[in-house]
Design a protein around this motif. Structure first.
Motif, PDB file in Angstrom:
ATOM      1  N   TYR A  15     -38.561 -34.966  15.615  1.00 37.29           N
ATOM      2  CA  TYR A  15     -38.575 -33.599  16.137  1.00 37.29           C
ATOM      3  C   TYR A  15     -39.535 -32.764  15.299  1.00 37.29           C
ATOM      4  O   TYR A  15     -39.487 -32.811  14.069  1.00 37.29           O
ATOM      5  CB  TYR A  15     -37.192 -32.960  16.028  1.00 37.29           C
ATOM      6  CG  TYR A  15     -36.191 -33.487  17.015  1.00 37.29           C
ATOM      7  CD1 TYR A  15     -36.440 -33.430  18.390  1.00 37.29           C
ATOM      8  CD2 TYR A  15     -34.982 -34.001  16.572  1.00 37.29           C
ATOM      9  CE1 TYR A  15     -35.505 -33.914  19.289  1.00 37.29           C
ATOM     10  CE2 TYR A  15     -34.041 -34.487  17.469  1.00 37.29           C
ATOM     11  CZ  TYR A  15     -34.306 -34.441  18.827  1.00 37.29           C
ATOM     12  OH  TYR A  15     -33.388 -34.917  19.716  1.00 37.29           O
ATOM     13  N   ILE A  48     -44.211 -33.341  24.167  1.00 45.17           N
ATOM     14  CA  ILE A  48     -42.887 -32.940  24.645  1.00 45.17           C
ATOM     15  C   ILE A  48     -42.048 -34.166  24.992  1.00 45.17           C
ATOM     16  O   ILE A  48     -42.532 -35.100  25.609  1.00 45.17           O
ATOM     17  CB  ILE A  48     -43.022 -32.072  25.918  1.00 45.17           C
ATOM     18  CG1 ILE A  48     -43.907 -30.858  25.652  1.00 45.17           C
ATOM     19  CG2 ILE A  48     -41.657 -31.661  26.452  1.00 45.17           C
ATOM     20  CD1 ILE A  48     -43.236 -29.707  24.981  1.00 45.17           C
ATOM     21  N   ASP A  49     -40.801 -34.138  24.588  1.00 44.70           N
ATOM     22  CA  ASP A  49     -39.832 -35.132  25.020  1.00 44.70           C
ATOM     23  C   ASP A  49     -39.372 -34.709  26.418  1.00 44.70           C
ATOM     24  O   ASP A  49     -38.710 -33.691  26.569  1.00 44.70           O
ATOM     25  CB  ASP A  49     -38.678 -35.138  24.007  1.00 44.70           C
ATOM     26  CG  ASP A  49     -37.418 -35.767  24.570  1.00 44.70           C
ATOM     27  OD1 ASP A  49     -37.471 -36.356  25.667  1.00 44.70           O
ATOM     28  OD2 ASP A  49     -36.386 -35.651  23.906  1.00 44.70           O
ATOM     29  N   ARG A  50     -39.719 -35.478  27.444  1.00 41.31           N
ATOM     30  CA  ARG A  50     -39.474 -35.043  28.818  1.00 41.31           C
ATOM     31  C   ARG A  50     -37.993 -35.034  29.167  1.00 41.31           C
ATOM     32  O   ARG A  50     -37.574 -34.446  30.142  1.00 41.31           O
ATOM     33  CB  ARG A  50     -40.249 -35.924  29.800  1.00 41.31           C
ATOM     34  CG  ARG A  50     -41.702 -35.533  29.858  1.00 41.31           C
ATOM     35  CD  ARG A  50     -42.389 -36.216  30.986  1.00 41.31           C
ATOM     36  NE  ARG A  50     -42.671 -37.596  30.634  1.00 41.31           N
ATOM     37  CZ  ARG A  50     -43.295 -38.438  31.432  1.00 41.31           C
ATOM     38  NH1 ARG A  50     -43.653 -38.064  32.641  1.00 41.31           N
ATOM     39  NH2 ARG A  50     -43.549 -39.666  31.047  1.00 41.31           N
ATOM     40  N   TYR A  51     -37.194 -35.709  28.357  1.00 40.65           N
ATOM     41  CA  TYR A  51     -35.761 -35.788  28.647  1.00 40.65           C
ATOM     42  C   TYR A  51     -35.032 -34.542  28.153  1.00 40.65           C
ATOM     43  O   TYR A  51     -34.290 -33.895  28.888  1.00 40.65           O
ATOM     44  CB  TYR A  51     -35.214 -37.052  27.981  1.00 40.65           C
ATOM     45  CG  TYR A  51     -33.774 -37.320  28.270  1.00 40.65           C
ATOM     46  CD1 TYR A  51     -33.343 -37.571  29.570  1.00 40.65           C
ATOM     47  CD2 TYR A  51     -32.838 -37.336  27.236  1.00 40.65           C
ATOM     48  CE1 TYR A  51     -32.013 -37.820  29.835  1.00 40.65           C
ATOM     49  CE2 TYR A  51     -31.504 -37.583  27.492  1.00 40.65           C
ATOM     50  CZ  TYR A  51     -31.094 -37.832  28.792  1.00 40.65           C
ATOM     51  OH  TYR A  51     -29.778 -38.079  29.050  1.00 40.65           O
ATOM     52  N   GLU A  52     -35.301 -34.156  26.896  1.00 40.42           N
ATOM     53  CA  GLU A  52     -34.597 -33.001  26.318  1.00 40.42           C
ATOM     54  C   GLU A  52     -35.428 -31.731  26.309  1.00 40.42           C
ATOM     55  O   GLU A  52     -34.927 -30.654  26.007  1.00 40.42           O
ATOM     56  CB  GLU A  52     -34.196 -33.306  24.870  1.00 40.42           C
ATOM     57  CG  GLU A  52     -33.113 -34.350  24.708  1.00 40.42           C
ATOM     58  CD  GLU A  52     -32.807 -34.620  23.227  1.00 40.42           C
ATOM     59  OE1 GLU A  52     -33.715 -34.447  22.394  1.00 40.42           O
ATOM     60  OE2 GLU A  52     -31.662 -34.988  22.928  1.00 40.42           O
ATOM     61  N   GLY A  53     -36.742 -31.864  26.551  1.00 40.31           N
ATOM     62  CA  GLY A  53     -37.616 -30.699  26.480  1.00 40.31           C
ATOM     63  C   GLY A  53     -37.968 -30.283  25.075  1.00 40.31           C
ATOM     64  O   GLY A  53     -38.557 -29.228  24.858  1.00 40.31           O
ATOM     65  N   GLU A  54     -37.589 -31.111  24.091  1.00 45.62           N
ATOM     66  CA  GLU A  54     -37.887 -30.771  22.696  1.00 45.62           C
ATOM     67  C   GLU A  54     -39.340 -31.122  22.370  1.00 45.62           C
ATOM     68  O   GLU A  54     -39.915 -32.041  22.952  1.00 45.62           O
ATOM     69  CB  GLU A  54     -36.983 -31.573  21.751  1.00 45.62           C
ATOM     70  CG  GLU A  54     -35.509 -31.238  21.846  1.00 45.62           C
ATOM     71  CD  GLU A  54     -35.180 -29.900  21.216  1.00 45.62           C
ATOM     72  OE1 GLU A  54     -36.013 -29.378  20.442  1.00 45.62           O
ATOM     73  OE2 GLU A  54     -34.094 -29.380  21.512  1.00 45.62           O
ATOM     74  N   ILE A  55     -39.889 -30.389  21.384  1.00 38.31           N
ATOM     75  CA  ILE A  55     -41.226 -30.734  20.898  1.00 38.31           C
ATOM     76  C   ILE A  55     -41.095 -31.822  19.844  1.00 38.31           C
ATOM     77  O   ILE A  55     -40.279 -31.720  18.920  1.00 38.31           O
ATOM     78  CB  ILE A  55     -41.943 -29.516  20.287  1.00 38.31           C
ATOM     79  CG1 ILE A  55     -42.049 -28.410  21.322  1.00 38.31           C
ATOM     80  CG2 ILE A  55     -43.333 -29.907  19.789  1.00 38.31           C
ATOM     81  CD1 ILE A  55     -42.583 -27.117  20.773  1.00 38.31           C
TER      82      ILE A  55
END
Lengths: 208, 417
Positions: free
Chosen positions: B46, B66-73
């Motif tokens: 993260y 971007i993590d497409r699952y959680e939307g986290e950078i």
């Protein structure tokens, strides 16, 4: 002793730097850049004659141990070099200029600005701090033409006397910062040839 | 059709790869002898978490996505020490000292000029849980022994301590922004700006002179001792200098004093160092090949208050130096290429597995061509010998080539016995 290689810009700064070196007592000979020769040898130095903009490159990559470059060039390129001495030559100002009638608009809630310049990074950094969006038009010379031909209402450039601006009907609108020539030093040369280079620095500091 | 590579990455040929691997093996052997355990760390984390332990300059160099699952950078690993700090902080049962090492890539976006790479290979160690000088000295000793195992002895270790700069910050009561400006003058050795900066401070002349000259303090231990003498009035300043002398004494007892150099005017780019820092240089090579130092507050950015110290080699710089100086052997050779001219290839299978079992590197020629072509190919591509099966009718005999022209006939039984 190994010769120290010095990258110098062609033109007026070259003669002024040679004079300072002579006054500081580190250069004995007369050195004149009149022929087309790009390398001039003296007893202790090897001078490279290069374009002002290229000086930091020669020094950063170690082709030259030291060099002379203006703040305008250093700020624009951000080379990884040491900057130990202000030689106080080639003094000028970096300014925002334009036609007199553009002044009012500049001072009135500017949110974005179109600027013609040789110095895209300096211009962008300056306006970014004020929260103004910059549209840069990069030119390599005769910047003063840009407002006259409506290419861009403003320019960011260096001015020495202001004559060129005046003759083309432009005025200084904002002051960015002063600029003067600095001695720059390659980082590895500073380390490995420390005594020699420190000697040059200290002698130059005394005469400027 | 574009079949290029992005800027900032490169492919190393099989020969280059084997040479880099050779360097890595030598160094990791030394590291393991000092009792360090290897860690495999994830290539990305993260961004929010990783950046806690990066300085602002390093943070700006991260490769983010971007993590497409959680939307986290997320960010690719920009720094191993930051990852290890997070890891140690997350351990429920912490037993110290922890000795860890790693050998992998970091990803940093730097201006793509000249040969700057975005993917940089490192090998490095962390010694966690000790605030003693012995720990710093151990880390330096591991670095030195690693270089010696590669046959390198012309190295110089530049010692410095960031505590000195924090002491100046305290003495001058500098705010963070002012301190940043001050440090930028020191880093670029802008003597004239440093002088101008100090004008406004109402301090004793000897203190002013000391600070003004920090970028010029380069030399041996005598320089540091003389500074300690001169600055007796300022305990804040001499404590960091005394630390340097203490480390020096330990390293001297290791017989390293001739490789040590003090360079107080060269603060490192990282914000996370808190004490002794060092850089390793090789003669005639402009870039440092290793960097390290103490980071006592870094793990605390995640959890807990744990002192630590470590260092890392920049493997590509080290490799480049050894290559330039011809200190690397050519790619290690393969032993046998087997060419079987018979239809059933039975003998080729038998011979190759027998030789592999004995520890040789054996490959089969699996291209249909004249066997003279195969022999040419083998010697051009790093094989020591070529075995040709089935040149003559006699099935028990092979031709063993040790050059393109020379061969002898050998019985298979004899070859694999």
């Amino acid at each position: 002793m190994d010769k120290i290689t010095v990258a110098l810009p062609k033109g007026r700064l070259f003669d002024q730097t040679i004079e300072i070196f002579q006054n500081a007592g580190i250069l004995k000979e007369e050195v004149k850049a009149k022929s087309r020769k790009l390398i001039l040898e003296t007893e202790n130095f090897r001078f490279l004659l290069v374009r002002a903009k290229d000086v930091p490159t020669y020094v950063e990559y170690g082709c030259a141990d030291i060099g002379v470059a203006g703040d305008d060039v250093l700020l624009e390129q951000q080379p990884e070099v040491y900057i130990p001495v202000d030689l106080k030559i080639g003094a000028c100002r970096i300014v925002v200029a334009g036609l007199p009638e553009s002044k009012e608009n500049y001072n009135y809630n500017l949110t974005e600005i179109k600027v013609a310049t040789k110095y895209p990074k300096i211009a962008e950094d300056f306006f970014k701090e004020k929260g103004i969006t910059t549209h840069i038009i990069e030119l390599y010379g005769s910047i003063e033409l840009a407002p006259l031909l409506n290419l861009a209402p403003y320019i960011v450039d260096i001015v020495e006397t202001g004559n060129t601006l005046r003759e083309n009907g432009l005025v200084v609108i904002d002051d960015i910062r002063p600029s003067s020539a600095k001695l720059i030093v390659n980082r590895a040369s500073y380390k490995t040839n420390n005594k020699n280079i420190l000697n040059i620095i200290e002698k130059l500091e005394k005469v400027v | 059709m574009n079949i290029g590579l992005p800027k900032g990455v490169k492919i190393f040929s099989p020969e280059e790869t084997s040479q880099i691997k050779y360097i890595e093996n030598k160094i990791s052997n030394v590291i393991e002898k000092w009792g360090y355990d290897r860690l495999y760390l994830p290539d990305f984390e993260y961004f929010e978490v990783h950046k806690k332990a990066l300085g602002s300059a390093r943070e700006n160099q991260t490769f983010r996505f971007i993590d497409r699952y959680e939307g986290e950078i997320l960010t690719l690993r920009a720094d191993f020490t930051a990852q290890i700090a997070r890891y140690v902080a997350s351990l429920r049962e912490k037993e110290f000292p922890l000795r860890l090492y790693y050998n992998d890539d970091v990803f940093r976006y730097i201006p793509p000029k000249a040969e700057n790479l975005w993917q940089i290979r490192q090998i490095g160690i962390e010694l966690i849980g000790s605030n003693k000088f012995e720990a710093d000295a151990e880390v330096i000793a591991v670095a030195v022994n690693s270089l010696k195992s590669l046959g390198l002895s012309n190295f110089q270790i530049d010692l410095n301590t960031v505590s000195l700069f924090y002491a100046v910050k305290d003495i001058l009561h500098l705010k963070d922004k002012e301190f940043e400006t001050f440090m930028s003058f020191i880093k670029r050795k802008e003597f004239f700006n440093l002088r101008n900066f100090l004008i406004k401070f109402d301090i004793d002349l000897d203190l002013k002179e000391f600070i003004e000259n920090i970028p010029k303090y380069q030399g041996n231990v005598k320089l540091i001792e003389s500074l300690v003498q001169k600055m007796q009035k300022y305990p804040n300043l001499i404590n960091p200098l005394k630390e340097l002398i203490d480390i020096y004494k330990i390293l001297k007892s290791y017989g390293l004093e001739s490789n040590l150099f003090f360079d107080l005017g060269e603060p490192k780019e990282f914000d996370y160092y808190t004490g002794i820092i060092f850089e390793i240089f090789l003669k005639d090579f402009k870039k440092p090949i290793g960097i390290g130092g103490r980071y006592d507050t870094l793990i605390g950015k995640y959890n807990g208050n744990i002192p630590a110290t470590g260092f890392a080699f920049d493997l590509f710089n080290l490799y480049k130096y050894m290559k330039e100086k011809n200190l690397l052997l050519e790619k290690s050779k393969k032993d046998y290429l087997i060419v079987d001219l018979t239809k059933d290839k039975e003998n080729a299978y038998k011979i190759s597995s027998a030789l592999r079992e004995k520890g040789y590197k054996v490959a089969r020629d699996i291209v249909d061509r004249d066997f003279k072509e195969s022999i040419k190919f083998a010697f051009k591509n790093g094989f020591k010998y070529v075995i040709v099966v089935g040149v003559e009718k006699n099935k028990d005999e092979i031709y063993l080539y040790n050059t393109e022209k020379e061969y002898k006939k050998i019985k298979i039984e004899e070859l694999i016995k």
